[in-house]
Enzyme design. Structure first.
Site, short mmCIF file in Angstrom:
data_model
loop_
_atom_site.label_atom_id
_atom_site.label_comp_id
_atom_site.label_asym_id
_atom_site.label_seq_id
_atom_site.Cartn_x
_atom_site.Cartn_y
_atom_site.Cartn_z
N GLY A 1 50.58 51.32 59.04
CA GLY A 1 49.64 50.33 59.60
C GLY A 1 49.29 49.28 58.56
O GLY A 1 49.07 49.62 57.40
N ARG B 1 56.71 51.59 61.23
CA ARG B 1 56.79 53.04 61.00
C ARG B 1 58.21 53.42 61.40
O ARG B 1 58.51 53.53 62.58
CB ARG B 1 55.75 53.77 61.84
CG ARG B 1 54.31 53.43 61.42
CD ARG B 1 53.30 54.28 62.17
NE ARG B 1 51.95 54.07 61.65
CZ ARG B 1 51.01 53.33 62.26
NH1 ARG B 1 51.27 52.73 63.40
NH2 ARG B 1 49.82 53.21 61.72
N ASP C 1 49.57 57.71 53.78
CA ASP C 1 50.21 58.99 53.44
C ASP C 1 51.65 59.11 53.97
O ASP C 1 52.51 59.66 53.30
CB ASP C 1 49.34 60.18 53.88
CG ASP C 1 49.02 60.17 55.36
OD1 ASP C 1 49.38 59.18 56.05
OD2 ASP C 1 48.44 61.15 55.86
N THR D 1 45.53 51.37 53.30
CA THR D 1 45.23 51.82 54.66
C THR D 1 43.73 51.67 54.90
O THR D 1 42.93 51.98 54.01
CB THR D 1 45.63 53.30 54.91
OG1 THR D 1 44.95 53.76 56.09
CG2 THR D 1 45.27 54.24 53.77
N ASP E 1 42.00 53.47 56.66
CA ASP E 1 41.38 54.77 56.91
C ASP E 1 40.67 55.38 55.70
O ASP E 1 39.81 56.23 55.85
CB ASP E 1 42.44 55.78 57.42
CG ASP E 1 43.11 55.31 58.69
OD1 ASP E 1 42.51 54.48 59.41
OD2 ASP E 1 44.24 55.76 58.97
N ASP F 1 41.73 57.55 53.70
CA ASP F 1 41.88 59.00 53.83
C ASP F 1 42.81 59.59 52.76
O ASP F 1 43.31 60.70 52.92
CB ASP F 1 42.42 59.34 55.23
CG ASP F 1 43.75 58.65 55.53
OD1 ASP F 1 44.17 57.77 54.75
OD2 ASP F 1 44.38 58.99 56.55
N ARG G 1 41.87 57.39 62.22
CA ARG G 1 42.73 58.55 62.48
C ARG G 1 41.90 59.84 62.36
O ARG G 1 40.92 59.98 63.06
CB ARG G 1 43.91 58.56 61.52
CG ARG G 1 45.20 58.22 62.23
CD ARG G 1 46.41 58.30 61.37
NE ARG G 1 46.16 58.42 59.96
CZ ARG G 1 47.03 58.93 59.10
NH1 ARG G 1 48.18 59.39 59.55
NH2 ARG G 1 46.77 59.00 57.83
#
Ligand code: F6P
Length: 319
Positions: free
Chosen positions: A11, A72, A103, A125, A127, A129, A171
């Site tokens: 993304g 992706r 990731d 990202t 996120d 994360d 996510r």
């Protein structure tokens, strides 16, 4: 080392362009050539690449998205795709590759390392994360985008004395919801990392109404629950007027914040130095203000710690 490559994958995240710019300019400063691969791993497999010069990254630092495009790649998940990528890498003449992404992108980097390709990862990202970095590129901009939306929704929520349930991305991570919830003064924040109790949320809403609050903002991380479902429960159990807003990809666009541009510039330059010094197989992270490297496997196998202290503070402040 004479030539390196760079790609963005997964993304897109605001600030990726600033990272590409830093990679290109720092590399050229040291006399290296730079190749940009288009659409992430897709470009590696299908030989879509181009030379990047100083001017190639002019006028991009303030732009969201990624000028290298992103994807992706399903082909890269297959061994045959990865072998094709290896051929393209050899043909391009690069001796190191900088991979900007999340990731999934780092998992791809691990596979390339197994084939003998020297890589370094930059976390990009929204996120946030990824373990071993306090921030990933794009997160700060996404949070600010959410806050901008909350500010606007608050106006109409107050006017109509409504409850707004706002769903944000992330996510399986609640980082965006938590940060935007604290900064946006949300009444309740629902995240995947912490179990939530709907009765508790309703109780808090009623307490607020009793003491004259005109509206409630409930922020839901997409990985925890659907905003529609939460709104349905509130409708069933109360007589309150409820509306739902799912912010979606609006969070991922727009001009990157100064924080993201600076982070991206630092990480991009640092990644070039890392490759130049002969190192590889790691990602750069911002840890307590300093840039530090962590092997991909360690980062990928570690669940990023959730700041429960901040979550608890948010609950207290929304009393
Ligand atoms: O990983 C970034 C992210 O925006 C997540 O927050 C979200 O779940 C996902 O990507 C959306 O992916 P897509 O752009 O493929 O819809």
């Amino acid at each position: 080392m004479r030539k390196i490559g760079v790609l963005t994958s997964g993304g897109d995240a605001p600030g990726m362009n600033a990272a590409i710019r830093a990679v290109v300019r720092k590399a050229i400063y040291h006399g290296l050539e730079v190749t940009g691969f288009k659409r992430g791993y897709h470009g590696l497999i299908f030989g879509e690449y181009t030379d990047l010069q100083l001017g190639s990254v002019a006028d991009v630092i303030h732009r969201g998205g990624t000028v290298l495009r992103t994807a992706r790649s399903r082909e890269f998940l297959e061994p045959a795709g990865r072998l094709r990528a290896l051929e393209v890498i050899r043909e391009s003449g690069i001796e190191g590759l900088i991979i900007i992404g999340g990731d999934g992108s780092f998992r791809g980097a691990v596979e390339l390392e197994k084939l003998g390709v020297r890589t370094v990862g930059i976390p990009g990202t929204i996120d946030n994360d990824i373990a071993f970095t306090d921030y990933s590129i794009g997160f700060d901009t996404a949070v600010n985008n959410v806050i901008d939306a909350i500010n606007k929704l608050r106006d109409t929520a107050t006017s109509h004395e409504r409850v707004y349930v706002i769903e944000v991305m992330g996510r399986t991570s609640g980082y965006i919801a938590l940060s935007a919830g604290v900064a946006g003064g949300a009444e309740s924040i629902i995240v995947p990392e912490i179990p939530f109790d709907m009765d508790d949320i309703l109780e808090r809403m009623h307490r607020g109404i009793k003491r004259g609050k005109l509206h409630s903002i409930i922020l839901v991380a997409e990985g925890a629950a659907g905003a529609m479902d939460i709104a349905e429960i509130i409708k069933k159990k109360t007589s309150l007027d409820v509306r739902v807003t799912i912010l979606g990809h609006l969070q991922r666009g727009g001009t990157p914040t100064a924080f993201d541009r600076i982070l991206a510039s630092r990480m991009g330059a640092c990644a070039v130095d890392f490759l130049r010094s002969g190192c590889c197989g790691q990602m750069v992270g911002l840890v307590d203000g300093d840039l530090k490297f962590t092997p991909y496997e360690e980062a990928l196998n570690t669940r990023k710690e959730f700041p429960e202290v901040l979550y608890n503070l948010a609950t207290i402040l929304a009393i």
